[in-house]
Write a protein that holds these residues in place. Structure first.
Motif, short mmCIF file in Angstrom:
data_model
loop_
_atom_site.label_atom_id
_atom_site.label_comp_id
_atom_site.label_asym_id
_atom_site.label_seq_id
_atom_site.Cartn_x
_atom_site.Cartn_y
_atom_site.Cartn_z
N THR A 30 -3.98 -33.67 18.19
CA THR A 30 -3.34 -34.87 17.87
C THR A 30 -1.98 -34.57 17.33
OG1 THR A 30 -5.38 -35.81 17.51
CG2 THR A 30 -3.51 -37.39 16.97
N MET A 31 -1.83 -33.94 16.39
CA MET A 31 -0.38 -33.69 15.83
C MET A 31 0.49 -33.00 16.64
SD MET A 31 1.52 -30.83 14.62
CE MET A 31 0.41 -29.51 14.05
N VAL A 32 -0.26 -32.07 17.50
CA VAL A 32 0.94 -31.48 18.60
C VAL A 32 1.30 -32.64 19.72
CG1 VAL A 32 0.93 -29.89 20.42
CG2 VAL A 32 0.12 -28.89 18.26
N GLN A 33 0.32 -33.53 19.84
CA GLN A 33 0.91 -34.52 21.22
C GLN A 33 1.89 -35.46 20.51
OE1 GLN A 33 0.32 -34.42 24.18
NE2 GLN A 33 -0.77 -32.49 23.90
N GLN A 34 1.73 -35.81 19.24
CA GLN A 34 2.58 -36.71 18.22
C GLN A 34 4.06 -35.93 18.48
OE1 GLN A 34 0.12 -37.08 15.04
NE2 GLN A 34 0.35 -39.21 14.95
N VAL A 35 4.08 -34.69 18.27
CA VAL A 35 5.41 -34.04 18.16
C VAL A 35 6.09 -33.87 19.55
CG1 VAL A 35 6.66 -31.64 17.64
CG2 VAL A 35 4.58 -32.48 16.34
N LEU A 36 5.46 -33.63 20.51
CA LEU A 36 5.91 -33.57 21.82
C LEU A 36 6.30 -35.07 22.44
CD1 LEU A 36 3.10 -31.37 23.58
CD2 LEU A 36 5.61 -30.75 23.08
N SER A 37 5.45 -36.10 22.01
CA SER A 37 5.93 -37.35 22.44
C SER A 37 7.28 -37.84 21.75
CB SER A 37 4.86 -38.60 22.37
OG SER A 37 4.48 -38.74 20.92
N LYS A 38 7.53 -37.15 20.31
CA LYS A 38 8.91 -37.58 19.79
C LYS A 38 9.96 -36.74 20.23
CE LYS A 38 10.91 -38.57 15.43
NZ LYS A 38 10.61 -39.01 13.95
N TYR A 39 9.82 -35.27 20.39
CA TYR A 39 10.62 -34.42 20.78
C TYR A 39 10.64 -33.76 22.07
CZ TYR A 39 11.67 -34.88 15.51
OH TYR A 39 11.88 -35.45 14.30
N SER A 40 9.76 -33.86 22.60
CA SER A 40 9.53 -33.05 24.07
C SER A 40 9.37 -31.78 24.11
CB SER A 40 10.58 -33.73 24.97
OG SER A 40 10.88 -35.13 24.99
N LYS A 41 9.68 -31.09 23.03
CA LYS A 41 9.32 -29.71 22.81
C LYS A 41 8.97 -29.25 21.52
CE LYS A 41 14.24 -28.69 21.69
NZ LYS A 41 15.32 -27.66 21.85
N ILE A 42 8.60 -27.99 21.77
CA ILE A 42 8.38 -27.32 20.29
C ILE A 42 9.19 -25.89 20.40
CG2 ILE A 42 6.70 -26.34 18.60
CD1 ILE A 42 4.81 -28.59 19.87
N ASP A 43 9.71 -25.72 19.58
CA ASP A 43 10.73 -24.10 19.67
C ASP A 43 10.00 -23.11 18.61
OD1 ASP A 43 12.94 -24.87 21.64
OD2 ASP A 43 13.40 -26.48 19.94
N ILE A 44 9.64 -23.66 17.43
CA ILE A 44 9.39 -23.12 16.44
C ILE A 44 8.03 -23.51 15.60
CG2 ILE A 44 10.08 -21.99 13.97
CD1 ILE A 44 12.84 -22.83 15.23
N LEU A 45 7.03 -22.34 15.57
CA LEU A 45 5.87 -22.77 14.83
C LEU A 45 5.60 -21.79 13.55
CD1 LEU A 45 3.16 -24.14 14.50
CD2 LEU A 45 2.14 -22.55 15.92
N ILE A 46 5.45 -22.40 12.32
CA ILE A 46 5.35 -21.61 11.19
C ILE A 46 3.89 -22.04 10.71
CG2 ILE A 46 6.31 -21.08 9.03
CD1 ILE A 46 8.94 -21.86 10.07
#
Ligand code: CAA
Ligand code: NAI
Length: 246
Positions: free
Chosen positions: A71-87
Motif C-alpha cells: 500500500t505504501m509503495v502504491q501511494q508513493v508511485l501515485s504521488k511521484y511516479s517513480k522510486i529511485d532510492i530505497l533505504i
C-alpha cells in the motif's frame, strides 16, 4: 545539489538515523518519503520539514507486513511516479542473553529487521527495473558483522542483511541497480539509550575514534551510496563505526 528530483523512501525515517538521513537527502534536492510505524513522530518530522519548504511525505507503514508495504509503495508511485532510492533503515532490538531470549522476541526482531527488508525491496524493485535505475541501501550493524552479547536475534538479522545485499547486487547489477549496505557502529539514538550504561561506556572505549557515532555520520554514508559518486560500487558493506574492529 547531488540528488535533485530523485525520489527516496527511507524506512524508519521518523527517528534517529532515518530522520537525519531524511534531512541530509532533502538538502540535496531529493523528494523524501518517510515510511515509519511511528505516526506521532512521523507527522511531527513531516511538518517540521514542510515548514522549511522541503518536498517530504510521511506514510505510516509496518515493514513487517507485506500488505502494508505494498500500500505504501502504491501511494508513493501515485504521488511521484517513480522510486529511485530505497533505504531499508527501519529496525528494532529486543536484547536478552540467549538462555533468556523468548521465542516472541526472536520472531519479532526477525519480522522487522529481516522480513521487513525483504518486503520493502521486493515491493519496490520491479519499479526500479522498469526504469533501469535504482539505489538500494540496507542497514546492517557492527553486531551483524562481529556478533554482540545479548543480541542473538538482532545479530542474526543484521548478518542476513549482508547476505541479501550481496545476493541482490548480483541479481540486479545488470538492471542498473546498485545494492549496498551500511554497517553502523554504536550511534546516539533511542536504540542505544536502552543499553546499560556500563556496556555503552565499554563500547565507546573500544572505538578508535573514541566517540559514539552521530546519526548524521550514518546519514552521510547513505548519501554517498545513493549518489553517482558511488556508481561503480555494489555489493559492498560500508563500516561506519569509528573503527571498532579492523
Ligand atoms: N559486551 C560485553 N559484555 C556484556 C555486554 C556486551 N555487549 N552486554 C552485557 N555484558 C555483560 C554484562 O556486563 C554482565 O557482566 P557481569 O556478569 O560480569 O556483570 C553480563 O554480560 C550479563 O549482563 P547483565 O547482568 O546485564 O544480564 P541481563 O540478563 O540483565 O541483561 C542484556 C542482558 C539484556 C544483554 C543486557 O546486558 C544488555 O542490554 N546489554 C547490551 C546489549 C547491547 O550491546 N545492545 C546493543 C543495543 S544498540 C544496537 O543494537 C545498535 C547496533 O546495531 C549496535
Ligand atoms: P531508532 O529506534 O531511533 O529508529 C528506528 C525507526 O524504525 C523508528 O522510527 C521506528 O518507529 C521505526 N520502525 C521500527 N519498527 C518498524 C516497523 N515495523 N515498520 C516501520 N518502521 C519501524 O533506531 P536507529 O538507531 O535510528 O536505527 C536505524 C537503523 O540503524 C536500524 O536498522 C538499526 O538496527 C540500525 N543500527 C543502529 C545503530 C545504533 O547504534 N543506533 C547501530 C547499527 C545499526
Amino acid at each position: 545539489m547531488r540528488l535533485k528530483d530523485k525520489v527516496a523512501i527511507i524506512t524508519g525515517g521518523a527517528n534517529g538515523i532515518g530522520k537525519a538521513a531524511a534531512e541530509v537527502f532533502l538538502n540535496e534536492g531529493t523528494k523524501v518519503v518517510i515510511a515509519d510505524y511511528d505516526a506521532e513522530s512521523g507527522k511531527q518530522v513531516e511538518s517540521q520539514f514542510l515548514e522549511q519548504g522541503f518536498d517530504v511525505t510521511f506514510l505510516q507503514v509496518n515493514v513487517a507486513d507485506l500488505a502494508s508495504v505494498k500500500t505504501m509503495v502504491q501511494q508513493v508511485l501515485s504521488k511521484y511516479s517513480k522510486i529511485d532510492i530505497l533505504i531499508n533503515n527501519a529496525g528494532i532490538t529486543r536484547d536478552a542473553m540467549l538462555v533468556k531470549m523468548t521465542e516472541e522476541d526472536f520472531n519479532r526482531v526477525l519480522d522487522v529487521n529481516l522480513k521487513g527488508v525483504f518486503n520493502c525491496t521486493q515491493a519496490v524493485v520491479p519499479y526500479m527495473i522498469e526504469k533501469g535505475y535504482g539505489k538500494i541501501i540496507n542497514t546492517s550493524s557492527v553486531s551483524g558483522v562481529y556478533g554482540n552479547v545479548g543480541q542473538t536475534n538482532y545479530a542474526a538479522t543484521k548478518a542476513a542483511v549482508v547476505g541479501m545485499t550481496k545476493t541482490w547486487a548480483k541479481e540486479f547489477g545488470r538492471k542498473g541497480i546498485n545494492v549496498n549496505a551500511v554497517a553502523p557502529g554504536f550511534t546516539r539514538t533511542n536504540m542505544v539509550e536502552k543499553m546499560p550504561e556500563k556496556v555503552l561506556n565499554h563500547m565507546e572505549s573500544i572505538v578508535s575514534l573514541q566517540r559514539l557515532g552521530e546519526p548524521k555520520d550514518i546519514a552521510n554514508a547513505y548519501l554517498f551510496l545513493a549518489s553517482d559518486e558511488s556508481s561503480y560500487i555494489t555489493g559492498h558493506v560500508l563500516h561506519v563505526d569509528g573503527g571498532i574492529m579492523m
